[in-house]
Scaffold this motif. Structure first.
Motif, PDB file in Angstrom:
ATOM      1  N   ARG A  57       0.814  -1.219   0.000  1.00 25.79           N
ATOM      2  CA  ARG A  57       0.000   0.000   0.000  1.00 25.79           C
ATOM      3  C   ARG A  57       0.846   1.266   0.000  1.00 25.79           C
ATOM      4  NH1 ARG A  57      -3.383   0.956   4.430  1.00 25.79           N
ATOM      5  NH2 ARG A  57      -4.591   2.271   3.060  1.00 25.79           N
ATOM      6  N   ALA A  58       2.090   1.168   0.411  1.00 30.43           N
ATOM      7  CA  ALA A  58       2.996   2.319   0.522  1.00 30.43           C
ATOM      8  C   ALA A  58       2.424   3.384   1.451  1.00 30.43           C
ATOM      9  CB  ALA A  58       3.311   2.908  -0.847  1.00 30.43           C
ATOM     10  N   LYS A  59       1.760   2.926   2.502  1.00 31.89           N
ATOM     11  CA  LYS A  59       1.204   3.816   3.525  1.00 31.89           C
ATOM     12  C   LYS A  59       1.430   3.176   4.885  1.00 31.89           C
ATOM     13  CE  LYS A  59      -2.708   5.704   0.941  1.00 31.89           C
ATOM     14  NZ  LYS A  59      -4.167   5.799   0.920  1.00 31.89           N
ATOM     15  N   ASN A  60       1.450   4.011   5.903  1.00 34.38           N
ATOM     16  CA  ASN A  60       1.545   3.517   7.273  1.00 34.38           C
ATOM     17  C   ASN A  60       0.375   4.106   8.045  1.00 34.38           C
ATOM     18  OD1 ASN A  60       2.203   2.644   9.782  1.00 34.38           O
ATOM     19  ND2 ASN A  60       4.224   3.588   9.848  1.00 34.38           N
ATOM     20  N   ASP A  61      -0.728   3.361   8.081  1.00 38.35           N
ATOM     21  CA  ASP A  61      -1.908   3.833   8.787  1.00 38.35           C
ATOM     22  C   ASP A  61      -2.560   2.680   9.534  1.00 38.35           C
ATOM     23  OD1 ASP A  61      -3.008   2.427   6.705  1.00 38.35           O
ATOM     24  OD2 ASP A  61      -4.001   4.124   5.770  1.00 38.35           O
ATOM     25  N   ILE A  62      -3.688   2.956  10.164  1.00 38.57           N
ATOM     26  CA  ILE A  62      -4.339   1.967  11.020  1.00 38.57           C
ATOM     27  C   ILE A  62      -4.905   0.798  10.214  1.00 38.57           C
ATOM     28  CG2 ILE A  62      -6.609   3.048  11.026  1.00 38.57           C
ATOM     29  CD1 ILE A  62      -6.708   2.410  14.064  1.00 38.57           C
ATOM     30  N   GLY A  96      -4.142  -7.913  11.100  1.00 38.10           N
ATOM     31  CA  GLY A  96      -4.780  -8.645  12.187  1.00 38.10           C
ATOM     32  C   GLY A  96      -5.797  -9.648  11.672  1.00 38.10           C
ATOM     33  N   PHE A  97      -6.593  -9.240  10.695  1.00 41.76           N
ATOM     34  CA  PHE A  97      -7.584 -10.161  10.141  1.00 41.76           C
ATOM     35  C   PHE A  97      -6.903 -11.353   9.475  1.00 41.76           C
ATOM     36  CE2 PHE A  97     -10.351 -11.802   6.842  1.00 41.76           C
ATOM     37  CZ  PHE A  97     -11.505 -12.045   7.575  1.00 41.76           C
ATOM     38  N   LEU A  98      -5.902 -11.075   8.648  1.00 37.89           N
ATOM     39  CA  LEU A  98      -5.209 -12.175   7.970  1.00 37.89           C
ATOM     40  C   LEU A  98      -4.469 -13.075   8.959  1.00 37.89           C
ATOM     41  CD1 LEU A  98      -3.844 -10.386   4.792  1.00 37.89           C
ATOM     42  CD2 LEU A  98      -5.613 -12.131   4.914  1.00 37.89           C
ATOM     43  N   THR A  99      -3.851 -12.490   9.966  1.00 39.41           N
ATOM     44  CA  THR A  99      -3.131 -13.286  10.959  1.00 39.41           C
ATOM     45  C   THR A  99      -4.092 -14.168  11.745  1.00 39.41           C
ATOM     46  OG1 THR A  99      -1.433 -11.594  11.150  1.00 39.41           O
ATOM     47  CG2 THR A  99      -1.596 -13.167  12.949  1.00 39.41           C
ATOM     48  N   GLY A 100      -5.214 -13.607  12.175  1.00 38.54           N
ATOM     49  CA  GLY A 100      -6.203 -14.404  12.894  1.00 38.54           C
ATOM     50  C   GLY A 100      -6.736 -15.541  12.048  1.00 38.54           C
ATOM     51  N   GLY A 122      -6.764  -3.371  15.723  1.00 39.09           N
ATOM     52  CA  GLY A 122      -7.278  -2.018  15.509  1.00 39.09           C
ATOM     53  C   GLY A 122      -7.321  -1.220  16.798  1.00 39.09           C
ATOM     54  N   ALA A 123      -7.740  -1.859  17.884  1.00 45.81           N
ATOM     55  CA  ALA A 123      -7.801  -1.159  19.170  1.00 45.81           C
ATOM     56  C   ALA A 123      -6.400  -0.759  19.639  1.00 45.81           C
ATOM     57  CB  ALA A 123      -8.481  -2.041  20.217  1.00 45.81           C
TER      58      ALA A 123
END
Length: 187
Positions: free
Chosen positions: A133-138, A145-149, A173-174
């Motif tokens: 994505r070339a971004k660093n955001d939430i 987190g979704f993919l890891t879970g 996310g939290a």
């Protein structure tokens, strides 16, 4: 046609090539060379610290250490008497103590491995998403987190993958929201 000099265009700042910027008066060639060498190593360190393999390695080693520490702390608060398990087979105090320490070491290794696996998978997935994505955001953390879970729950079926992904995404996310939020004003 000649290129106008910066003094001929007073509203434009002068443009210099990287490494050719003017230095303060009295700077020697040796100091310029030292500055260029320092900047080169600074760029190398920046590239190394932003690399995915290093992030995954740091997450794995940190997870192993934290998991082992948590297991060690939980072993000290065990409800059952660890000596009661070994008392039937082992007669000496030394043998019982060795048994308890070996069992504690196995538990620390097992817990540390689990934490390391979670940290490495999450860190690797987040780094790949951030690079794509070339971004660093939430959203990087939530997606990772979704993919890891989902990856961690893959053996339990698609429903568990969805539930694990949603739960891990909410947790990620939290945590990201809390880390990125502005600090509260002190009273």
């Amino acid at each position: 046609m000649s290129i106008p000099l910066p003094s001929a265009m007073p509203l434009l700042p002068p443009i210099y090539l990287p490494g050719q910027e003017p230095l303060p008066a009295g700077t020697s060639d040796w100091e310029r060379q030292e500055m260029q060498t320092a900047l080169k190593y600074q760029r190398y360190m920046g590239m190394v610290m932003e690399s995915c393999p290093l992030k995954v390695t740091i997450a794995g080693v940190g997870g192993l250490a934290i998991g082992g520490f948590f297991s060690l702390m939980s072993a000290t608060f065990a409800y059952e008497d660890p000596l009661s398990r070994a008392s039937n087979k082992l007669t000496t105090t030394r043998a019982q103590t060795m048994f308890v320490f070996k069992e504690m070491g196995r538990n620390m290794w097992s817990s540390g491995r689990g934490f390391a696996k979670v940290g490495m998978v999450y860190s690797g997935v987040e780094c790949c998403i951030e690079g794509y994505r070339a971004k660093n955001d939430i959203y990087n953390g939530v997606s990772a987190g979704f993919l890891t879970g989902a990856i961690l729950a893959r053996n339990a079926g698609p429903t568990a993958m969805l539930g694990g992904g949603v739960a891990f995404a909410a947790f990620s996310g939290a945590i990201d929201w809390w880390l990125r939020s502005a600090p509260a004003d002190e009273i």
